[in-house]
Design a protein around this motif. Structure first.
Motif, short mmCIF file in Angstrom:
data_model
loop_
_atom_site.label_atom_id
_atom_site.label_comp_id
_atom_site.label_asym_id
_atom_site.label_seq_id
_atom_site.Cartn_x
_atom_site.Cartn_y
_atom_site.Cartn_z
N LEU A 12 0.55 -1.30 0.11
CA LEU A 12 0.17 0.21 0.27
C LEU A 12 0.69 0.66 0.14
O LEU A 12 0.50 2.36 -0.60
CB LEU A 12 -0.82 0.29 1.26
N THR A 144 -9.46 -2.46 5.44
CA THR A 144 -9.69 -4.00 4.63
C THR A 144 -9.16 -4.81 4.48
O THR A 144 -8.67 -5.18 5.75
CB THR A 144 -8.58 -2.32 3.74
N VAL A 147 -5.51 -7.63 0.39
CA VAL A 147 -4.63 -7.01 -0.14
C VAL A 147 -3.68 -7.01 -0.95
O VAL A 147 -3.01 -8.29 -0.30
CB VAL A 147 -4.32 -5.63 0.44
N GLU A 149 -0.32 -6.36 -4.48
CA GLU A 149 0.22 -5.57 -4.95
C GLU A 149 1.40 -6.93 -6.29
O GLU A 149 1.33 -7.23 -5.79
CB GLU A 149 0.77 -4.71 -5.06
N THR A 180 -8.52 -7.32 -2.70
CA THR A 180 -8.82 -5.66 -2.58
C THR A 180 -6.88 -5.18 -3.23
O THR A 180 -6.52 -5.35 -3.12
CB THR A 180 -8.79 -5.03 -1.36
N ALA A 182 -4.16 -3.02 -3.99
CA ALA A 182 -3.47 -1.75 -3.44
C ALA A 182 -3.91 -0.59 -3.97
O ALA A 182 -3.64 0.49 -3.41
CB ALA A 182 -1.87 -2.38 -3.23
N LEU A 185 -7.18 0.65 -3.84
CA LEU A 185 -7.95 0.67 -2.05
C LEU A 185 -6.46 2.35 -2.18
O LEU A 185 -6.78 3.21 -1.86
CB LEU A 185 -6.95 -0.12 -0.96
N SER A 204 -13.02 -2.68 -0.51
CA SER A 204 -12.54 -3.84 -0.57
C SER A 204 -13.12 -3.57 -2.24
O SER A 204 -14.20 -2.98 -2.69
CB SER A 204 -13.45 -5.09 -0.30
#
Length: 289
Positions: A12, A144, A147, A149, A180, A182, A185, A204
């Protein structure tokens, strides 16, 4: 607008830096730049930078390890948040704190709303809930879960690795939530900041999934673009088939309607289905090589 971001090297934290608005001056720190367990150093950093906003994207996230390491998990997930809030009382800034679906016990018959009662099942969940309690009325709490990414350490990349190594894998099918991305988010967080939001919000991606559903989608999407060479057999298993030190909520879907209403004037924030974002992330991962 000066913004201090903690957890700069995390999934994040990186996404927040990449999606930051042009008018934001970003100061991003990781553990080497500021150890959140060092109260004096954390306070000194905030006092010296005097940011308008602190986005706390750092956390102790080793859910199972936390069961035997509660003092460190509490220092990072709870005590450091208190230091941030207290120091911002002196400097005048706002705290945007990121928390987790693990503050809930998974017994709800509907998606969890921001004001629902918390009942964490694990050390990780309890310490994150304790961190939330330090926030002030003017601050922003964003919960959240699940997560991931491109380039990070997460379920998606663990699955693609295992799928390239094995012909068959088992994935838990009785824990329900929503993945979710990132990057999405991060955009939601910047959107809430831009609207000077206060209070608690959930985010989310749209849709619902079990970890098994998520793994099947990963296999299909990754195979389509050549990230995995063969589709493995994916077997649904139960939580009891895969015991872990930390107990996880069996249902942790978040009700994001308040967040989406707050950002309704900007369709780029928070409305895409999780599979759409998964596809985008996997293409990014392939581009990374």
């Amino acid at each position: 607008m000066k913004v201090l971001i903690t957890g700069a090297k995390g999934q994040l934290g990186g996404a927040l830096q990449r999606t930051a608005p042009d008018h934001a001056t970003i100061v991003a720190v990781d553990r080497e730049g500021c150890d959140l367990t060092d109260t004096a150093a954390l306070r000194a950093l905030i006092m010296s930078q005097a940011p308008d906003i602190v986005i706390n994207a750092a956390a102790y996230t080793a859910v199972d390890k936390a069961e035997s390491d509660e003092p460190l998990a509490r220092a990072i997930n709870a005590d450091a948040v208190g230091v941030m809030a207290k120091t911002l009382d002196d400097t005048g800034g706002k705290l945007v704190h990121v928390s987790t679906d693990f503050v809930f016990d998974g017994q709800s018959a509907r998606a969890y709303r921001p004001d629902d009662e918390r009942a964490p099942l694990s050390v990780y969940g309890r310490t994150k809930a304790a961190g939330e309690d330090h926030l002030r009325a003017s601050d922003v709490l964003v919960r959240t879960g699940w997560v991931y990414e491109a380039g990070g350490a997460n379920f998606v990349l663990t699955m693609t690795r295992l799928m390239n190594e094995r012909d068959e894998i088992g994935v838990v099918a009785d824990q329900i939530g929503a993945p979710t991305w990132a990057t999405g988010l991060a955009r939601v967080i910047w959107g809430l900041i831009g609207r000077e939001a206060q209070g608690t919000f959930h985010h989310s991606d749209a849709g619902v999934a079990s970890w098994y559903d998520f793994a099947v989608a990963i296999a299909e999407e990754a195979s389509e673009i050549g990230l995995i060479q063969n589709l493995p057999r994916i077997n649904p298993i139960t939580t009891s088939d895969y015991p872990t030190p930390a107990k996880r909520p069996s249902f942790s879907l978040l009700d994001c309607s308040t967040t989406r209403a707050a950002l309704a004037d900007d369709p780029a924030h928070g409305t895409a289905h999780w599979r759409t974002h998964l596809r985008m992330m996997l293409k990014e991962e392939k581009a990374l090589g």
